[in-house]
Design an enzyme around this catalytic site. Structure first.
Site, PDB file in Angstrom:
ATOM      1  N   ARG A  93     -27.484  30.689  10.513  1.00 56.93           N
ATOM      2  CA  ARG A  93     -26.269  30.391  10.716  1.00 56.93           C
ATOM      3  C   ARG A  93     -26.202  29.086  11.849  1.00 56.93           C
ATOM      4  O   ARG A  93     -25.532  28.291  11.560  1.00 56.93           O
ATOM      5  CB  ARG A  93     -25.449  31.521  11.642  1.00 56.93           C
ATOM      6  CG  ARG A  93     -24.099  31.014  11.916  1.00 56.93           C
ATOM      7  CD  ARG A  93     -23.155  32.009  12.312  1.00 56.93           C
ATOM      8  NE  ARG A  93     -22.721  33.156  11.068  1.00 56.93           N
ATOM      9  CZ  ARG A  93     -21.791  33.895  11.186  1.00 56.93           C
ATOM     10  NH1 ARG A  93     -20.986  34.030  12.357  1.00 56.93           N
ATOM     11  NH2 ARG A  93     -21.408  34.686   9.995  1.00 56.93           N
ATOM     12  N   ARG A 143     -23.330  33.536   6.049  1.00 62.26           N
ATOM     13  CA  ARG A 143     -23.493  35.091   6.208  1.00 62.26           C
ATOM     14  C   ARG A 143     -24.371  35.648   5.105  1.00 62.26           C
ATOM     15  O   ARG A 143     -24.156  35.360   4.174  1.00 62.26           O
ATOM     16  CB  ARG A 143     -21.927  35.632   5.833  1.00 62.26           C
ATOM     17  CG  ARG A 143     -21.533  37.098   5.927  1.00 62.26           C
ATOM     18  CD  ARG A 143     -20.543  37.606   5.442  1.00 62.26           C
ATOM     19  NE  ARG A 143     -19.399  37.277   6.211  1.00 62.26           N
ATOM     20  CZ  ARG A 143     -18.942  37.857   7.307  1.00 62.26           C
ATOM     21  NH1 ARG A 143     -19.507  38.709   7.873  1.00 62.26           N
ATOM     22  NH2 ARG A 143     -17.793  37.135   8.260  1.00 62.26           N
ATOM     23  N   GLU A 150     -19.145  32.772  15.385  1.00 63.97           N
ATOM     24  CA  GLU A 150     -20.003  33.185  16.331  1.00 63.97           C
ATOM     25  C   GLU A 150     -21.411  32.808  16.102  1.00 63.97           C
ATOM     26  O   GLU A 150     -21.828  33.078  14.929  1.00 63.97           O
ATOM     27  CB  GLU A 150     -19.695  34.960  16.399  1.00 63.97           C
ATOM     28  CG  GLU A 150     -20.566  35.665  17.089  1.00 63.97           C
ATOM     29  CD  GLU A 150     -20.848  36.930  16.967  1.00 63.97           C
ATOM     30  OE1 GLU A 150     -21.797  37.734  17.128  1.00 63.97           O
ATOM     31  OE2 GLU A 150     -19.469  37.709  16.323  1.00 63.97           O
ATOM     32  N   ARG A 167     -28.966  42.990   7.631  1.00 60.52           N
ATOM     33  CA  ARG A 167     -27.642  43.791   7.822  1.00 60.52           C
ATOM     34  C   ARG A 167     -27.223  43.468   6.147  1.00 60.52           C
ATOM     35  O   ARG A 167     -27.234  42.719   5.633  1.00 60.52           O
ATOM     36  CB  ARG A 167     -26.901  43.020   8.782  1.00 60.52           C
ATOM     37  CG  ARG A 167     -27.286  43.156  10.073  1.00 60.52           C
ATOM     38  CD  ARG A 167     -26.115  42.658  11.249  1.00 60.52           C
ATOM     39  NE  ARG A 167     -26.843  42.651  12.702  1.00 60.52           N
ATOM     40  CZ  ARG A 167     -26.135  42.243  13.738  1.00 60.52           C
ATOM     41  NH1 ARG A 167     -25.187  41.887  13.438  1.00 60.52           N
ATOM     42  NH2 ARG A 167     -26.781  42.039  15.005  1.00 60.52           N
ATOM     43  N   SER A 207     -23.954  36.559  21.154  1.00 62.30           N
ATOM     44  CA  SER A 207     -23.298  37.716  21.640  1.00 62.30           C
ATOM     45  C   SER A 207     -23.920  38.270  22.826  1.00 62.30           C
ATOM     46  O   SER A 207     -25.253  38.770  22.747  1.00 62.30           O
ATOM     47  CB  SER A 207     -22.964  38.798  20.496  1.00 62.30           C
ATOM     48  OG  SER A 207     -22.031  39.793  21.123  1.00 62.30           O
TER      49      SER A 207
END
Length: 428
Positions: free
Chosen positions: A384, A270, A344, A255, A347
């Protein structure tokens, strides 16, 4: 294969008021619903006109051939050509509008513009105080090489080494073992995908800035294996007996993190490139059934985090934070002591028929051909989770202790020497 505009225009026609309300609740602007309705009516009229012109042309073929018949046939053919071009242009414009339309959110979703309206449902494990910042720990132990990786790949790059590499492998092994035990089929998915799969899954047209594109190619780097897993069934008609389809997708993910300049530039929170085990479900279009799968997917993620002894909380995402295609979304956020807040890590989303309408995926049922529901869920995403793992499992003396479920897998896979690379390691 591009989406079938007829599937989407019928969905819009049958649910217009609910879709308009969803656009308000999800704070989606710039959709001209009146134009969409107008184009839909025009397209219906054009298709009726084509049918009438084809009937007229067929009747001419049965008549005696004379100059008048030839002239009329040429006129009909010319008119057909014009109307077919109008149909193509109108369909393209209508499809562009339909692809911007949001899914209808479930009645229990909080209405709000952003994550400040999200609601915490439950938490597990408390909020341990900071003993070590993961960024400093991994640099001083040699578990991550940031400087070397950034010489190779620029900002936000990293190279996981030594014991942390083994722990990352063990995390994915743990997730995959759990998924297989739950009946999911493991799939190593393509990372490079054509635009069609991104459109079908809902990443395009709105999320192009988050996706890396290969120059001089229609190939893009997927940010989740949900994209290729859905793409495996583009334009297929499934048998009801094939459902549910349960996949555990394993892949690197990419991403661009557009719009995140200056945020989380240190450490592993990130990054542009990461790895995931993604759970993906295609089931019958039964609301109770997809709700059951949603809860089951959540339970899998929670059980993994509990086995890892990482504190977390479960969030009910509000309408403005859940994304265009979501019917319902629950995020799981893990406790990150160095930031004194939850971040987070997982999800879980239900999208009802929204993706299958775009992907033209159908199944045969006793009630005819129908569109199935889809769901997706993050089982494990690294690096993460590695940050949370380190910060929640390093004692007051600066010594890291791996959870038993990971040390067991590292020992079984790589032997006793491997355990010395992960147990009791201290930055000092």
């Amino acid at each position: 294969m591009m989406p079938n505009v007829n599937y989407l225009r019928r969905w819009f026609r049958e649910n217009e008021q609910e879709i308009r309300k969803a656009a308000e609740d999800k704070f989606v602007g710039n959709i001209d619903f009146d134009l969409c309705a107008k184009l839909d009516s025009q397209l219906t009229a054009m298709l009726t006109s084509v049918s009438a012109l084809n009937t007229r042309r067929k009747a001419l073929q049965g008549r005696q051939v004379d100059q008048a018949t030839r002239d009329e046939a040429r006129a009909v053919s010319a008119e057909l050509k014009v109307v077919k071009q109008q149909i193509e242009d109108t369909s393209e414009a209508l499809l562009e509008l339909c692809l911007q339309m949001p899914n209808i959110a479930w009645s229990g979703a909080p209405v709000g513009a952003d994550d400040t309206s999200n609601v915490e449902l439950r938490s597990w494990g408390g909020q341990p105080e900071l003993t070590v910042d993961h960024h400093n720990f991994v640099k001083e132990t040699g578990w991550v090489d940031f400087d070397g990786a950034r010489r190779v790949a620029g900002s936000r790059a990293y190279a996981v080494k030594n014991g942390l590499a083994l722990l990352e492998q063990a995390l994915h092994m743990l997730a995959l073992e759990k998924a297989i035990a739950e009946g999911f089929t493991p799939v190593i998915t393509p990372t490079l995908c054509l635009a069609e799969s991104f459109v079908a899954s809902g990443w395009f047209p709105g999320g192009r800035e988050e996706v890396y594109k290969l120059e001089n190619s229609d190939l893009h780097l997927a940010g989740t294996s949900e994209v290729p897993l859905l793409g495996l069934h583009l334009d297929e008609v499934l048998d009801a007996g094939q459902l549910p389809i349960l996949y555990a997708g394993m892949s690197p993910c990419y991403r661009s993190e557009a719009g995140s300049a200056g945020r989380d530039t240190k450490g592993l929170l990130r990054v542009h490139e990461f790895r995931k085990v993604e759970l993906f479900v295609i089931c019958k279009d039964d609301d109770e059934m997809s709700a059951m799968w949603h809860e089951r997917l959540l339970q899998i993620s929670e059980s993994l985090l509990q086995a890892l002894e990482i504190p977390y909380r479960v969030i009910e995402a509000c309408t403005g934070d859940m994304g265009l295609g979501k019917f319902r979304m629950n995020d799981i956020e893990v406790w990150v002591p160095s930031q004194n807040r939850y971040r987070e890590s997982n999800s879980c989303s239900t999208l009802h028929t929204w993706q299958c309408l775009r992907a033209s995926i159908r199944y045969r049922s006793e009630k005819g051909t129908r569109f199935p529901h889809t769901l997706n869920n993050t089982a494990i995403a690294t690096p993460r989770l590695l940050a949370a793992l380190i910060e929640n499992h390093t004692d007051a003396h600066g010594n890291f202790h791996a959870p038993g479920v990971l040390s067991e897998r590292v020992g079984n896979a790589y032997g006793e020497h491997a355990l010395s690379l992960i147990e009791g390691l201290s930055k000092t």
